[in-house]
Design a protein around this motif. Structure first.
Motif, PDB file in Angstrom:
ATOM      1  N   HIS A 162      72.799 117.625  -2.105  1.00 13.94           N
ATOM      2  CA  HIS A 162      73.923 116.339  -2.448  1.00 13.94           C
ATOM      3  C   HIS A 162      74.012 115.641  -0.480  1.00 13.94           C
ATOM      4  O   HIS A 162      74.273 114.607  -0.048  1.00 13.94           O
ATOM      5  CB  HIS A 162      74.958 116.421  -3.042  1.00 13.94           C
ATOM      6  N   ILE A 210      66.683 118.048  -4.891  1.00 15.88           N
ATOM      7  CA  ILE A 210      67.356 117.447  -5.939  1.00 15.88           C
ATOM      8  C   ILE A 210      67.133 118.028  -7.199  1.00 15.88           C
ATOM      9  O   ILE A 210      66.567 118.239  -8.438  1.00 15.88           O
ATOM     10  CB  ILE A 210      67.338 115.680  -6.172  1.00 15.88           C
ATOM     11  N   HIS A 263      68.223 117.713  -9.598  1.00 13.92           N
ATOM     12  CA  HIS A 263      67.597 117.505 -11.811  1.00 13.92           C
ATOM     13  C   HIS A 263      66.127 117.165 -11.133  1.00 13.92           C
ATOM     14  O   HIS A 263      65.657 116.908 -12.429  1.00 13.92           O
ATOM     15  CB  HIS A 263      68.607 116.289 -11.760  1.00 13.92           C
ATOM     16  N   ASP A 279      77.236 118.276 -11.714  1.00 14.57           N
ATOM     17  CA  ASP A 279      76.754 116.819 -11.478  1.00 14.57           C
ATOM     18  C   ASP A 279      76.696 116.082 -12.752  1.00 14.57           C
ATOM     19  O   ASP A 279      75.942 116.278 -13.916  1.00 14.57           O
ATOM     20  CB  ASP A 279      75.556 116.972 -10.283  1.00 14.57           C
ATOM     21  N   HIS A 281      74.430 113.318 -13.403  1.00 10.88           N
ATOM     22  CA  HIS A 281      73.051 113.242 -13.725  1.00 10.88           C
ATOM     23  C   HIS A 281      72.847 114.037 -15.170  1.00 10.88           C
ATOM     24  O   HIS A 281      71.704 114.076 -15.055  1.00 10.88           O
ATOM     25  CB  HIS A 281      72.621 112.299 -12.649  1.00 10.88           C
ATOM     26  N   SER A 325      66.020 110.032  -5.381  1.00  8.94           N
ATOM     27  CA  SER A 325      67.170 110.349  -5.543  1.00  8.94           C
ATOM     28  C   SER A 325      66.488 110.353  -7.423  1.00  8.94           C
ATOM     29  O   SER A 325      65.042 110.102  -7.670  1.00  8.94           O
ATOM     30  CB  SER A 325      68.469 108.798  -6.499  1.00  8.94           C
ATOM     31  N   CYS A 326      68.001 111.327  -8.646  1.00  2.95           N
ATOM     32  CA  CYS A 326      66.858 111.714  -9.151  1.00  2.95           C
ATOM     33  C   CYS A 326      66.217 110.790 -10.391  1.00  2.95           C
ATOM     34  O   CYS A 326      66.085 111.382 -11.444  1.00  2.95           O
ATOM     35  CB  CYS A 326      68.204 112.530  -9.906  1.00  2.95           C
ATOM     36  N   CYS A 382      69.181 114.320  -2.472  1.00  7.20           N
ATOM     37  CA  CYS A 382      69.362 112.635  -2.690  1.00  7.20           C
ATOM     38  C   CYS A 382      69.930 111.925  -1.629  1.00  7.20           C
ATOM     39  O   CYS A 382      70.342 110.532  -2.135  1.00  7.20           O
ATOM     40  CB  CYS A 382      71.055 113.236  -2.545  1.00  7.20           C
ATOM     41  N   CYS A 430      71.014 108.074  -2.097  1.00  3.32           N
ATOM     42  CA  CYS A 430      71.461 107.366  -3.938  1.00  3.32           C
ATOM     43  C   CYS A 430      73.249 107.137  -3.603  1.00  3.32           C
ATOM     44  O   CYS A 430      73.691 106.634  -3.747  1.00  3.32           O
ATOM     45  CB  CYS A 430      70.863 108.560  -4.676  1.00  3.32           C
ATOM     46  N   LEU A 431      74.060 108.914  -2.629  1.00  2.00           N
ATOM     47  CA  LEU A 431      75.364 108.520  -2.384  1.00  2.00           C
ATOM     48  C   LEU A 431      75.844 108.375  -1.194  1.00  2.00           C
ATOM     49  O   LEU A 431      77.033 108.189  -0.444  1.00  2.00           O
ATOM     50  CB  LEU A 431      75.651 109.362  -3.348  1.00  2.00           C
ATOM     51  N   ASN A 457      70.947 105.121  -9.244  1.00  2.36           N
ATOM     52  CA  ASN A 457      71.433 104.644 -10.352  1.00  2.36           C
ATOM     53  C   ASN A 457      73.072 104.164 -10.263  1.00  2.36           C
ATOM     54  O   ASN A 457      73.095 103.561 -11.335  1.00  2.36           O
ATOM     55  CB  ASN A 457      71.656 106.089 -11.263  1.00  2.36           C
ATOM     56  N   ARG A 473      78.997 103.008  -2.992  1.00  2.15           N
ATOM     57  CA  ARG A 473      78.163 103.403  -3.398  1.00  2.15           C
ATOM     58  C   ARG A 473      77.152 104.137  -2.038  1.00  2.15           C
ATOM     59  O   ARG A 473      77.301 105.172  -1.502  1.00  2.15           O
ATOM     60  CB  ARG A 473      77.377 103.542  -3.897  1.00  2.15           C
TER      61      ARG A 473
HETATM   62  S1  SF4 Z   1      73.324 110.586  -8.739  1.00  4.52           S
HETATM   63 FE1  SF4 Z   1      72.168 110.648  -6.202  1.00  4.52          FE
HETATM   64  S2  SF4 Z   1      73.650 111.548  -5.853  1.00  4.52           S
HETATM   65 FE2  SF4 Z   1      73.995 112.468  -7.864  1.00  4.52          FE
HETATM   66  S3  SF4 Z   1      72.595 113.960  -8.223  1.00  4.52           S
HETATM   67 FE3  SF4 Z   1      70.636 111.830  -8.481  1.00  4.52          FE
HETATM   68  S4  SF4 Z   1      69.924 111.680  -6.516  1.00  4.52           S
HETATM   69 FE4  SF4 Z   1      71.547 113.261  -6.676  1.00  4.52          FE
END
Ligand code: SF4
Lengths: 199, 472
Positions: B67, B111, B113, B132, B134, B350-351, B411, B414-415, B433, B439
């Motif tokens: 992250h 990441i 995931h 998390d 996700h 991103s995941c 990540c 993504c964030l 996502n 964000r």
């Molecule tokens: S949503 Fe974004 S911040 Fe959260 S685990 Fe997936 S890639 Fe990382």
């Protein structure tokens, strides 16, 4: 977690509704990596105001917060509970709590008692007339007493039982140690294992 | 009496029940796999230390840094001291408690995931948790996978179990064949637009139907990933031959007799024919276009061929108010064609969409082309392994020749916790996502898109599908 049955401490009147978790602890403090030491973060922006209730000497050592309705709304940050707890609060009384905050509080031994709006008003008036007065919170009978005033509060039975027994979720689960051991014996051999590492 | 017919999710629940909750107490479930990262774990480890507790099953736990890690100069010390401290805390905790960790620079870093499935740790019929939201991604394998809070992370570390309240079940039936240029991302964006961001609250979703069966594992992961954007507790797909084939040669997949035994059990992991879902939703895959969002929650999406909706077209007053606020934040007017919206940044990562198939699909579109002048494009592979594989296939060269930045895994944007952020007012087409206000950076504007739309947009400079490229 310490057992909670009857507790007496300095009552603090927080005459505000909709105290969201952003106000309880601003986002900037979420970068910290510890689970303790959040006392300085509690109501951080409000504490810049010399008039704020916790800045008044009589309330500085507050342990029972009496707040307006919709306490703990907004972000799910568990840090909000940590900050209240680290400051010294053991109980929050309010006419209404946000679900997530209430759940987080129960996990950390902070009692959330739901009282009527009329009782909140009675308590505020009595506390303001006697700054520094103590309130006694009895979880066994679900009654809070301040001098000759006594108000009853609500808390869900499962959480109340856990708090009375002083069982945090982990301690409670560990009472099922045998069941966990037994379950582990039945786990199939194909289940994933992270160790030893294979790449 | 015959056994009660069960859904897939109920079967996994049944098979993980350690203690049945009585008189209002939640059920206690066993957790097979616990994934850990730097942001939601430090307080959990601190809690263990304060109570003098150990990690019960380090061999069911794995940590990765994702992250808060940089995606450039990963061989240099992390510049931001708070980020560096957070990463160092994870490394220290992993060492102290004997947990396997994949740190920055490691081949299996990435990441969380992306890493679990890649190692073959994510399997059908297991319970997976991670601090998390996700974590739902892992449901693509027919696992029950849920995001949890910091207290729960500590609980799982200490006991390898979790007290969980019962859930409701929802079937998402997606039938038909996707048209050329329409992907898993478009299915899930359409699902969320249909049921709303709160539509899945309290439910475990099971994605079913011929369109789901036809998807690769990576496509299924994209769909399950965004279950949380519909408010659901988890999302899942029943395992099948596609699942088994994907798993077969992975490092931690079972071997020999264990494999055969596992597959036999996995084959039983389907919803019984006469089982009843609490709710059912239907979607026609053959009617779907590429889908994009116009607003500030993932439910505010339309077909790319559509226009920005008029807030007055929403009958629900809350939705109308949300639309007005969203359009203001996004600086969009009702009636504008989605395809006329000019973007500044394209983020592929991103995941949700950073796996090898995502990178291949995008690379195929942009190969031999140049990006539009107004566009900055950032490609962030989901893991170092994905990055390496892409490089072996020459995809990095395609991206670089096109004018995109080729980054290290994480990540990232993504964030926007690391320096990969959008500037205030900047507009992005993102394969991630969440399009919430702020964000991807303070004041940043996000349109959620598929990798194919991301690639076409990078070429044309406005939101576009590959079909819009003609022969240019
Ligand atoms: S949503 Fe974004 S911040 Fe959260 S685990 Fe997936 S890639 Fe990382």
């Amino acid at each position: 977690m310490e057992k909670f049955s009857v507790f007496s401490g300095v009552a603090v009147p927080l005459r505000r509704s909709n105290v969201d978790t952003d106000q309880i602890i601003p986002a900037v403090y979420l970068k910290r990596i510890t689970k303790s030491g959040f006392e300085d973060a509690l109501f951080a922006s409000w504490r810049n105001d010399p008039e704020f209730v916790l800045n008044q000497p009589a309330f500085a050592k507050g342990q029972v917060l009496v707040a307006g309705p919709d306490f703990g709304t907004g972000s799910s940050r568990e840090h909000a509970v940590w900050a209240l707890r680290d400051y010294g609060f053991r109980v929050v009384l309010s006419p209404k709590f946000a679900d997530i905050f209430r759940g987080n509080a129960g996990k950390q031994g902070l009692v959330t008692g739901q009282i009527s709006e009329a009782d909140a008003e009675r308590l505020w008036v009595a506390i303001e007339a006697n700054p520094g007065v103590e309130i006694t919170v009895d979880l066994t009978t679900k009654v809070a007493r301040l001098k000759d005033i006594s108000v009853s509060f609500e808390i869900d039975e499962y959480t109340r039982w856990r708090l009375l027994e002083g069982l945090d979720d982990i301690a409670l689960t560990l009472t099922h140690q045998l069941a966990i051991d037994e379950f582990e014996k039945r786990r199939p051999a194909w289940m994933p294992k992270t160790l030893p590492a294979r790449n | 009496m015959a056994e009660k017919p069960l859904t897939l999710a109920e079967k996994i629940w049944r098979d993980h029940l350690v203690v049945k909750g009585e008189s209002g107490a939640p059920d206690l479930l066993y957790i097979d796999l616990h994934l850990v990262h730097e942001v939601t774990s430090p307080q959990a480890f601190d809690g263990l230390r304060l109570a003098g507790r150990q990690v019960r099953r380090p061999d069911l736990t794995i940590a990765t840094e994702d992250h808060n890690t940089p995606t450039i100069d990963i061989d240099k010390p992390i510049a931001d001291p708070t980020s560096r401290t957070q990463i160092e805390a994870l490394r220290h905790n992993a060492k102290e408690f004997g947990i396997r960790i994949h740190s920055l620079g490691d081949i299996d870093q990435g990441i969380v995931h992306v890493v679990g499935p890649q190692l073959g740790l994510t399997m059908p019929g297991i319970t997976v948790v991670c601090g998390d939201s996700h974590t739902s991604t892992h449901g693509a394998f027919g696992a029950l996978a849920m995001g949890i809070g910091t207290s729960e992370v500590e609980h799982v570390l200490a006991t390898q179990t979790l007290p969980l309240a019962p859930f409701k079940t929802m079937a998402i039936n997606v039938e038909g064949t996707l048209r050329e240029g329409v992907t898993a991302k478009d299915i899930i964006l359409a699902v969320i637009a249909q049921i709303g961001t709160g539509g899945g609250q309290g439910y475990v979703l099971e994605y079913r139907g011929s369109a789901i069966r036809a998807l690769s594992m990576e496509g299924r992961m994209t769909i399950c990933n965004m279950s949380i954007e519909a408010g659901a507790r988890a999302g899942m797909v029943a395992p099948d031959e596609t699942t088994f084939a994907y798993l077969k040669s992975r490092p931690h997949a079972p071997t020999g007799n264990n494999w055969d035994e596992a597959v036999e059990y996995w084959k039983s992991l389907v919803t019984d024919e006469d089982a009843v879902f609490d709710k059912e939703v239907f979607l026609d895959a053959s009617a779907l276009d590429p889908f994009v969002t116009w607003g500030t929650n993932p439910g505010q999406g339309v077909s790319l061929n559509d226009v920005v909706p008029d807030p007055d077209s929403f009958s629900d007053p809350n939705e109308r108010a949300a639309a007005i606020r969203a359009l203001e934040y996004m600086d969009l007017k009702p009636g504008i064609k989605m395809k006329d919206i000019q973007v500044d940044t394209v983020f592929l990562g991103s995941c949700t969409n950073s796996r090898i198939e995502d990178l291949r699909a995008a690379a195929k579109i942009i190969s031999g082309k140049k990006k539009a002048d107004n566009i900055r494009m950032m490609v962030v592979p989901g893991s170092q392994k994905v990055r390496l594989q892409a490089e072996q296939e020459g995809l990095d060269k395609i991206f670089k020749d096109f004018g995109a930045e080729w980054r290290f895994a994480g990540c990232s944007m993504c964030l926007g916790m690391n320096p990969d952020q959008l500037a205030p007012g900047e507009r992005a087409a993102s394969t991630s996502n969440r399009n919430f206000e702020g964000r991807q950076g303070k004041g940043a504007r996000t349109h959620l898109v598929s990798p194919l739309v991301a690639a076409a947009t990078a070429i044309r400079g406005t939101l576009s599908a590959p079909a819009d490229l003609g022969d240019n």
